[in-house]
Design a protein around this motif. Structure first.
Motif, PDB file in Angstrom:
ATOM      1  N   ALA A  32     -12.557  -4.615  -1.517  1.00  0.00           N
ATOM      2  CA  ALA A  32     -11.895  -5.827  -1.048  1.00  0.00           C
ATOM      3  C   ALA A  32     -10.490  -5.475  -0.557  1.00  0.00           C
ATOM      4  CB  ALA A  32     -11.816  -6.855  -2.172  1.00  0.00           C
ATOM      5  N   PRO A  33      -9.913  -6.274   0.337  1.00  0.00           N
ATOM      6  CA  PRO A  33      -8.572  -5.980   0.861  1.00  0.00           C
ATOM      7  C   PRO A  33      -7.496  -6.223  -0.188  1.00  0.00           C
ATOM      8  CG  PRO A  33      -9.347  -8.080   1.704  1.00  0.00           C
ATOM      9  CD  PRO A  33     -10.507  -7.462   0.973  1.00  0.00           C
ATOM     10  N   PRO A  34      -6.319  -5.633  -0.036  1.00  0.00           N
ATOM     11  CA  PRO A  34      -5.211  -5.871  -0.970  1.00  0.00           C
ATOM     12  C   PRO A  34      -4.868  -7.348  -1.075  1.00  0.00           C
ATOM     13  CG  PRO A  34      -4.702  -4.021   0.468  1.00  0.00           C
ATOM     14  CD  PRO A  34      -5.951  -4.640   1.006  1.00  0.00           C
ATOM     15  N   GLY A  35      -4.702  -7.806  -2.303  1.00  0.00           N
ATOM     16  CA  GLY A  35      -4.395  -9.213  -2.554  1.00  0.00           C
ATOM     17  C   GLY A  35      -5.616 -10.077  -2.781  1.00  0.00           C
ATOM     18  N   TYR A 210       1.770  -2.437  -7.088  1.00  0.00           N
ATOM     19  CA  TYR A 210       1.812  -2.024  -5.688  1.00  0.00           C
ATOM     20  C   TYR A 210       3.090  -1.238  -5.394  1.00  0.00           C
ATOM     21  CZ  TYR A 210      -1.877  -5.552  -5.323  1.00  0.00           C
ATOM     22  OH  TYR A 210      -3.021  -6.286  -5.496  1.00  0.00           O
ATOM     23  N   ARG A 211       4.201  -1.707  -5.950  1.00  0.00           N
ATOM     24  CA  ARG A 211       5.484  -1.032  -5.753  1.00  0.00           C
ATOM     25  C   ARG A 211       5.470   0.362  -6.383  1.00  0.00           C
ATOM     26  NH1 ARG A 211       9.798  -2.046  -2.270  1.00  0.00           N
ATOM     27  NH2 ARG A 211      11.812  -1.575  -3.257  1.00  0.00           N
ATOM     28  N   LEU A 212       4.922   0.452  -7.591  1.00  0.00           N
ATOM     29  CA  LEU A 212       4.918   1.730  -8.300  1.00  0.00           C
ATOM     30  C   LEU A 212       3.951   2.723  -7.669  1.00  0.00           C
ATOM     31  CD1 LEU A 212       5.073   0.413 -11.975  1.00  0.00           C
ATOM     32  CD2 LEU A 212       6.912   1.510 -10.685  1.00  0.00           C
ATOM     33  N   LEU A 213       2.777   2.257  -7.247  1.00  0.00           N
ATOM     34  CA  LEU A 213       1.837   3.159  -6.573  1.00  0.00           C
ATOM     35  C   LEU A 213       2.438   3.702  -5.279  1.00  0.00           C
ATOM     36  CD1 LEU A 213      -1.518   1.214  -7.122  1.00  0.00           C
ATOM     37  CD2 LEU A 213      -0.843   3.373  -8.193  1.00  0.00           C
ATOM     38  N   ALA A 214       3.229   2.870  -4.598  1.00  0.00           N
ATOM     39  CA  ALA A 214       3.891   3.331  -3.382  1.00  0.00           C
ATOM     40  C   ALA A 214       4.936   4.400  -3.698  1.00  0.00           C
ATOM     41  CB  ALA A 214       4.545   2.150  -2.661  1.00  0.00           C
ATOM     42  N   TRP A 215       5.513   4.356  -4.902  1.00  0.00           N
ATOM     43  CA  TRP A 215       6.478   5.368  -5.317  1.00  0.00           C
ATOM     44  C   TRP A 215       5.783   6.630  -5.837  1.00  0.00           C
ATOM     45  CZ3 TRP A 215      11.457   5.789  -4.297  1.00  0.00           C
ATOM     46  CH2 TRP A 215      12.196   4.645  -3.990  1.00  0.00           C
ATOM     47  N   LEU A 325       3.502  -8.903  -0.787  1.00  0.00           N
ATOM     48  CA  LEU A 325       3.148  -7.505  -1.008  1.00  0.00           C
ATOM     49  C   LEU A 325       4.003  -6.562  -0.166  1.00  0.00           C
ATOM     50  CD1 LEU A 325      -0.756  -7.676  -1.226  1.00  0.00           C
ATOM     51  CD2 LEU A 325       0.854  -7.294  -3.086  1.00  0.00           C
ATOM     52  N   HIS A 326       4.447  -7.016   0.986  1.00  0.00           N
ATOM     53  CA  HIS A 326       5.262  -6.168   1.854  1.00  0.00           C
ATOM     54  C   HIS A 326       6.697  -6.686   1.942  1.00  0.00           C
ATOM     55  CE1 HIS A 326       1.539  -4.205   2.966  1.00  0.00           C
ATOM     56  NE2 HIS A 326       1.019  -5.373   3.315  1.00  0.00           N
ATOM     57  N   SER A 327       7.077  -7.545   0.998  1.00  0.00           N
ATOM     58  CA  SER A 327       8.429  -8.119   1.014  1.00  0.00           C
ATOM     59  C   SER A 327       8.990  -8.168  -0.400  1.00  0.00           C
ATOM     60  CB  SER A 327       8.396  -9.534   1.618  1.00  0.00           C
ATOM     61  OG  SER A 327       7.783  -9.546   2.871  1.00  0.00           O
ATOM     62  N   PHE A 328       9.000  -7.015  -1.077  1.00  0.00           N
ATOM     63  CA  PHE A 328       9.435  -6.986  -2.463  1.00  0.00           C
ATOM     64  C   PHE A 328      10.873  -7.460  -2.640  1.00  0.00           C
ATOM     65  CE2 PHE A 328      10.773  -4.860  -6.433  1.00  0.00           C
ATOM     66  CZ  PHE A 328       9.807  -5.366  -7.286  1.00  0.00           C
TER      67      PHE A 328
END
Length: 349
Positions: A32-35, A210-215, A325-328
């Motif tokens: 499934a897509p994110p979110g 999501y923020r941590l996985l991106a880090w 999700l893209h505007s933390f």
């Protein structure tokens, strides 16, 4: 049975919130897509909004209602773990939402009856148990998912609610009857703060994986970050003591001043981000203990309405977080504004 009431939050929230660090993994599992897992977070809480004010009116013994609620939470978790699609997982979460609605409104209202001489302190202990359950559920979910798998993690963390629910339902010892519920809008600031408390908690906690996985964090490391919830235990347990020494309003405002500081640190890279999350969770649960204790002392009608408003905030958090999700940084800005509003309201006199 008094111990069972205090432990009900541990079992309930470990099962209900175990999915938080697994949201990205659930979406990948079901392609499934994110979110897309957002409704599975928001809709169960919406059921708590709808049902919590009605729970004190149920014509059944409180012990039976609590037992059934915990059984439904556990059963829903098991079904969700076995679900072959994200849609069926979402339906299982709705079953958990129905079960969860039967527990906190009664538990909060029962504490002053079960502990008449220590109501303020035991409200903090009950909230500390909620923190322990929610924190351990999130931490163990990440670790178990990395070691065993996503399904296995959800299955294991559903079993305590099933076991405690069966114990409470079959117990020959009953719980004290509650006074007829009385509903009032005079506690509107309390209801508003309840919504803000869970919105801040879940909105930012849902975005954090999501923020941590991106880090570059691994799923297990993401789960370990949710040890931050355990820092809410001393704050919750000591909230009554602090309120007696400093005053309820001063303690509440001090808590939200620390929430504001913690949210500001979320904008920085690790380890400051993680430290900010720890500070925010510790302070939020101190304020939450004071607010839930105030609601419980006003009777089952107010406590039921408070729980409904509390989970309305959680419902909105579950439904809105995918849009951020893209505007933390924008999400953190929204959190700062709501924390400032709660600081000014301070409805715990």
């Amino acid at each position: 049975m008094r111990l069972a009431v205090l432990l009900s939050g541990v079992a309930l929230y470990s099962a209900l919130y175990a999915v938080v660090p697994l949201l990205p993994l659930l979406e990948r599992l079901h392609q499934a897509p994110p979110g897309a897992a957002g409704p599975g977070m928001g809709l169960p809480l919406f059921l708590l909004v709808l049902l919590s004010p009605l729970v004190p009116r149920l014509p059944f013994p409180p012990g039976k209602v609590l037992g059934v609620g915990l059984l439904l939470v556990g059963a829903g978790g098991v079904l969700g773990a076995l679900s072959p699609s994200l849609f069926l997982w979402t339906l299982s979460r709705l079953l958990q939402g129905v079960g969860a609605a039967l527990v906190p409104a009664l538990a909060i209202a029962l504490i002053p009856s079960l502990f008449p001489q220590r109501a303020l302190e035991m409200a903090g202990v009950y909230m500390a148990g909620n923190v322990l359950g929610g924190g351990l559920g999130r931490v163990l979910a990440g670790l178990l998912a990395e070691g065993l798998g996503v399904r296995e993690a959800l299955l294991v963390l559903s079993l305590p609610a099933l076991a405690l629910g069966l114990l409470v339902f079959r117990s020959p010892k009953g719980l004290p009857a509650l006074a007829p519920p009385r509903y009032t809008l005079s506690a509107l600031p309390l209801y508003l703060v309840g919504g803000i408390l869970l919105f801040l908690n879940l909105f930012l906690a849902n975005l954090l994986p999501y923020r941590l996985l991106a880090w570059g964090f691994s799923p297990g490391q993401v789960g370990l970050v949710y040890l931050a919830y355990l820092f809410g235990i001393p704050g919750s347990a000591l909230s009554g003591f602090l309120a007696r020494r400093l005053g309820a309003v001063a303690t509440f405002r001090l808590s939200f001043a620390l929430v504001l500081l913690g949210e500001g640190l979320l904008l920085l890279p690790p380890p400051f981000l993680v430290g900010g999350f720890v500070l925010m969770m510790a302070a939020l649960f101190t304020a939450q203990s004071l607010a839930s204790g105030a609601a419980g002392r006003k009777g089952p009608g107010v406590s039921g309405t408070y729980v409904a408003s509390f989970y309305l905030g959680g419902t909105l958090a579950g439904l809105l977080y995918p849009f951020f999700l893209h505007s933390f940084p924008l999400a953190v800005g929204l959190g700062l504004g709501l924390a400032l509003l709660a600081f000014l309201l301070a409805p715990v006199r």
